[in-house]
Design a protein around this motif. Structure first.
Motif, mmCIF file in Angstrom:
data_model
loop_
_atom_site.group_PDB
_atom_site.id
_atom_site.type_symbol
_atom_site.label_atom_id
_atom_site.label_comp_id
_atom_site.label_asym_id
_atom_site.label_seq_id
_atom_site.Cartn_x
_atom_site.Cartn_y
_atom_site.Cartn_z
ATOM 1 N N ARG A 72 39.713 49.025 44.059
ATOM 2 C CA ARG A 72 40.002 47.685 43.760
ATOM 3 C C ARG A 72 38.856 46.485 43.978
ATOM 4 O O ARG A 72 38.983 45.485 43.528
ATOM 5 C CB ARG A 72 41.281 47.442 44.542
ATOM 6 C CG ARG A 72 42.388 48.286 44.311
ATOM 7 C CD ARG A 72 43.625 47.637 44.484
ATOM 8 N NE ARG A 72 44.742 48.241 44.362
ATOM 9 C CZ ARG A 72 45.355 48.817 43.253
ATOM 10 N NH1 ARG A 72 44.885 48.071 41.987
ATOM 11 N NH2 ARG A 72 46.390 49.341 43.113
ATOM 12 N N ILE A 76 36.344 43.609 37.864
ATOM 13 C CA ILE A 76 37.773 43.796 36.655
ATOM 14 C C ILE A 76 37.101 43.966 35.280
ATOM 15 O O ILE A 76 37.325 44.681 34.431
ATOM 16 C CB ILE A 76 38.574 42.506 36.911
ATOM 17 C CG1 ILE A 76 39.408 42.750 38.043
ATOM 18 C CG2 ILE A 76 39.596 42.918 35.582
ATOM 19 C CD1 ILE A 76 40.276 41.570 38.427
ATOM 20 N N TYR A 105 47.312 49.351 35.295
ATOM 21 C CA TYR A 105 46.686 48.175 34.802
ATOM 22 C C TYR A 105 47.525 47.516 33.796
ATOM 23 O O TYR A 105 47.755 46.391 33.740
ATOM 24 C CB TYR A 105 45.324 48.572 34.312
ATOM 25 C CG TYR A 105 44.291 48.736 35.344
ATOM 26 C CD1 TYR A 105 44.311 47.864 36.532
ATOM 27 C CD2 TYR A 105 43.425 49.915 35.301
ATOM 28 C CE1 TYR A 105 43.501 48.223 37.703
ATOM 29 C CE2 TYR A 105 42.523 50.069 36.172
ATOM 30 C CZ TYR A 105 42.459 49.216 37.362
ATOM 31 O OH TYR A 105 41.364 49.416 38.258
ATOM 32 N N LEU A 108 50.382 45.724 35.423
ATOM 33 C CA LEU A 108 49.806 44.604 36.187
ATOM 34 C C LEU A 108 50.768 43.362 36.117
ATOM 35 O O LEU A 108 50.578 42.900 34.801
ATOM 36 C CB LEU A 108 48.284 44.376 36.109
ATOM 37 C CG LEU A 108 47.573 43.628 37.178
ATOM 38 C CD1 LEU A 108 47.445 44.516 38.282
ATOM 39 C CD2 LEU A 108 46.188 43.594 36.481
ATOM 40 N N PRO A 110 49.384 39.875 36.086
ATOM 41 C CA PRO A 110 48.201 39.027 36.336
ATOM 42 C C PRO A 110 47.994 37.879 37.253
ATOM 43 O O PRO A 110 49.087 37.235 37.194
ATOM 44 C CB PRO A 110 47.671 38.889 34.772
ATOM 45 C CG PRO A 110 48.697 39.347 34.128
ATOM 46 C CD PRO A 110 50.072 40.054 35.097
ATOM 47 N N ASP A 114 40.731 37.423 34.151
ATOM 48 C CA ASP A 114 40.234 38.608 34.051
ATOM 49 C C ASP A 114 41.555 39.591 33.997
ATOM 50 O O ASP A 114 41.283 40.689 33.329
ATOM 51 C CB ASP A 114 39.438 38.693 35.116
ATOM 52 C CG ASP A 114 37.962 37.818 34.813
ATOM 53 O OD1 ASP A 114 37.997 37.608 33.735
ATOM 54 O OD2 ASP A 114 37.310 38.150 35.808
ATOM 55 N N GLU A 115 42.515 39.409 35.001
ATOM 56 C CA GLU A 115 43.327 40.417 35.121
ATOM 57 C C GLU A 115 44.097 40.634 34.022
ATOM 58 O O GLU A 115 44.867 41.509 33.441
ATOM 59 C CB GLU A 115 44.283 40.143 36.373
ATOM 60 C CG GLU A 115 43.594 40.338 37.699
ATOM 61 C CD GLU A 115 44.293 40.153 38.899
ATOM 62 O OE1 GLU A 115 45.742 39.739 38.957
ATOM 63 O OE2 GLU A 115 43.751 40.455 39.989
ATOM 64 N N LYS A 119 44.874 43.814 31.755
ATOM 65 C CA LYS A 119 46.225 44.498 31.277
ATOM 66 C C LYS A 119 46.396 44.355 29.756
ATOM 67 O O LYS A 119 47.040 45.545 29.251
ATOM 68 C CB LYS A 119 47.279 43.357 31.633
ATOM 69 C CG LYS A 119 48.677 43.689 31.408
ATOM 70 C CD LYS A 119 49.815 42.418 31.874
ATOM 71 C CE LYS A 119 51.239 42.824 31.273
ATOM 72 N NZ LYS A 119 51.875 43.353 32.342
#
Length: 133
Positions: A72, A76, A105, A108, A110, A114-115, A119
Motif C-alpha cells: 500500500r 499508485i 483495485y 476500490l 476512490p 489517482d485512486e 480503479k
C-alpha cells in the motif's frame, strides 16, 4: 554482462533497453524490482523503450510485481503503469496470481484522482482478461 548494467542510469539511458534485450532471464531476475522502477513514469524516454522488452521476461518479473501491487506504500501511478502498460503484454495464463489484487483495485472506493485512475485501469484490465478470444 553485469546485471547492474541492465538498470538505466537516468531517464535518457536508452542504451539500457538495448542491453536489456540481450540479457538472460537469470540476469533480469537479479534486478527485476529496480528495472520495474523505471516504468513508474511512462513519460520517461527510457520507460517507453524498456516497456517493449520487459514482457519477454514475464516469468522473471512476476515475483517482483506481486509485492509492488500489494504494498500500500507504493506509488499508485506506478501500479497504474504496471497494470495498464506491462501486464497486458504478458500471457494471460501467467497473470492468475495477480487477479485477486487487481480485482481489489477494481472494487476500490476512490478517495482521489489517482485512486480513480487505478480503479478504472483495473476494471479495463479485468475486462481485457475475461474477454473471449
Amino acid at each position: 554482462m553485469n546485471e547492474q548494467k541492465l538498470i538505466p542510469k537516468d531517464k535518457f539511458d536508452l542504451d539500457a533497453a538495448k542491453r536489456l534485450s540481450l540479457a538472460t532471464p537469470e540476469q533480469v531476475s537479479a534486478v527485476a524490482t529496480p528495472l520495474l522502477e523505471w516504468i513508474a513514469d511512462m513519460n520517461w524516454p527510457v520507460a517507453l523503450e524498456i516497456i517493449h522488452v520487459l514482457p519477454k521476461f514475464h516469468k522473471e518479473l512476476l515475483p517482483s510485481i506481486e509485492p509492488i501491487l500489494l504494498n500500500r506504500e507504493n506509488d499508485i501511478i506506478w501500479k497504474y503503469w504496471i497494470i495498464s502498460q506491462l501486464l497486458i503484454q504478458f500471457p494471460k495464463e501467467s497473470l492468475l496470481t495477480l487477479l485477486p489484487i487487481i480485482q481489489e483495485y477494481a472494487n476500490l472506493i476512490p478517495h482521489n484522482e489517482d485512486e480513480e485512475d487505478l480503479k478504472e485501469v483495473s476494471l479495463d484490465f479485468l475486462a481485457w482478461y475475461n474477454k473471449r478470444e
